[in-house]
Design a protein around this motif. Sequence first.
Motif, short mmCIF file in Angstrom:
data_model
loop_
_atom_site.label_atom_id
_atom_site.label_comp_id
_atom_site.label_asym_id
_atom_site.label_seq_id
_atom_site.Cartn_x
_atom_site.Cartn_y
_atom_site.Cartn_z
N ILE A 1 -2.58 12.44 2.32
CA ILE A 1 -2.03 13.19 3.44
C ILE A 1 -1.51 14.53 2.94
CG2 ILE A 1 -0.18 13.23 5.16
CD1 ILE A 1 -0.41 10.19 5.30
N VAL B 1 6.48 2.73 -1.15
CA VAL B 1 5.91 2.63 0.20
C VAL B 1 6.99 2.30 1.22
CG1 VAL B 1 4.28 1.38 1.66
CG2 VAL B 1 3.67 1.91 -0.72
N ASN C 1 6.70 2.95 8.27
CA ASN C 1 5.62 3.86 8.68
C ASN C 1 4.34 3.71 7.85
OD1 ASN C 1 6.12 5.21 6.25
ND2 ASN C 1 7.39 6.78 7.22
N GLY C 2 4.38 2.87 6.82
CA GLY C 2 3.18 2.62 6.03
C GLY C 2 2.76 3.77 5.15
N LEU C 3 3.69 4.67 4.85
CA LEU C 3 3.37 5.81 3.99
C LEU C 3 3.98 5.64 2.61
CD1 LEU C 3 3.85 8.86 6.39
CD2 LEU C 3 1.73 7.66 5.80
N THR D 1 1.67 12.25 -0.96
CA THR D 1 1.92 11.34 0.15
C THR D 1 0.59 10.69 0.51
OG1 THR D 1 3.68 12.76 1.02
CG2 THR D 1 2.77 11.11 2.51
N VAL D 2 0.58 9.36 0.63
CA VAL D 2 -0.66 8.63 0.86
C VAL D 2 -0.39 7.45 1.78
CG1 VAL D 2 -0.30 7.19 -1.19
CG2 VAL D 2 -2.61 7.49 -0.29
N LYS D 3 -1.37 7.10 2.61
CA LYS D 3 -1.25 5.89 3.42
C LYS D 3 -1.33 4.68 2.50
CE LYS D 3 -3.21 7.71 7.73
NZ LYS D 3 -4.29 7.57 8.74
N ALA D 4 -0.52 3.68 2.79
CA ALA D 4 -0.45 2.51 1.92
C ALA D 4 -1.82 1.84 1.74
CB ALA D 4 0.55 1.50 2.47
N ASP D 5 -2.62 1.83 2.80
CA ASP D 5 -3.92 1.15 2.71
C ASP D 5 -4.97 1.97 1.97
OD1 ASP D 5 -4.41 3.09 4.59
OD2 ASP D 5 -4.91 1.71 6.22
N ARG D 6 -4.58 3.15 1.44
CA ARG D 6 -5.53 3.96 0.69
C ARG D 6 -5.09 4.14 -0.77
NH1 ARG D 6 -8.33 8.75 4.03
NH2 ARG D 6 -9.94 8.18 2.50
#
Length: 213
Positions: free
Chosen positions: A50, A17, A21-23, A62-67
């Motif tokens: 994403i 992560v 950018n939180g990705l 690729t994924v958002k950290a909160d998901r």
Amino acid sequence: AGRLRERWRKPVIVIGVDAVNGLGKGSGRSQPGMNLGKAIQAAWEQGVLIAGGGHAMAAGLTVKADRIDELRDFLNARLSGEQAAAEALDGVEIDALIEPASATRALFDQFDALAPFGPANPEPLFAMEHVSVREPVQMNGGHVRCRLVGADGASVKAIAWRCADLPTGKALLSGQGGLSVTGRLKADDWNGRRGVQFEIEDVSDPRMAQPPA
């Protein structure tokens, strides 16, 4: 991811992560019978990712950290139906049963001539039975170095990576005998000396599989 998959015999995704950018960028490896690429594609289609794609045995995402937790739950549910089939396919194919005395540089050179190794041409996997462990040492990083000794007293240098806290490492560090080990022969060259060592992948005690009398 590949080493973790080999250790746990399950699909594995490793995600790093970016705190700015939180990705999260991830790479995954799967087991035969479990189509990780198709599951990743489904997660992307459902909006969990994403970006993502791959094939049956490997994938990237690729994924958002909160998901990430949501992604884990999605993949667990998606792949659970394929687990039984994967377990039926999961086995270890041994290329040769050898003794410590025959684990020589000459044998390594013969098989190394078959390189390059890869998915279509796997590196040879060897097994030894009824060996004893001598001089076990836990090294930095959780590695275990030892010697594997056959019934005739001949031995070969061996190492198992990052396993000291796992059943494999504990069996080696106990210094017991009568073990079965699987692994690969690796070159061990130093100061002009051409040697070989056995890179251990798994250890089992056949006595544990026998029913009580």
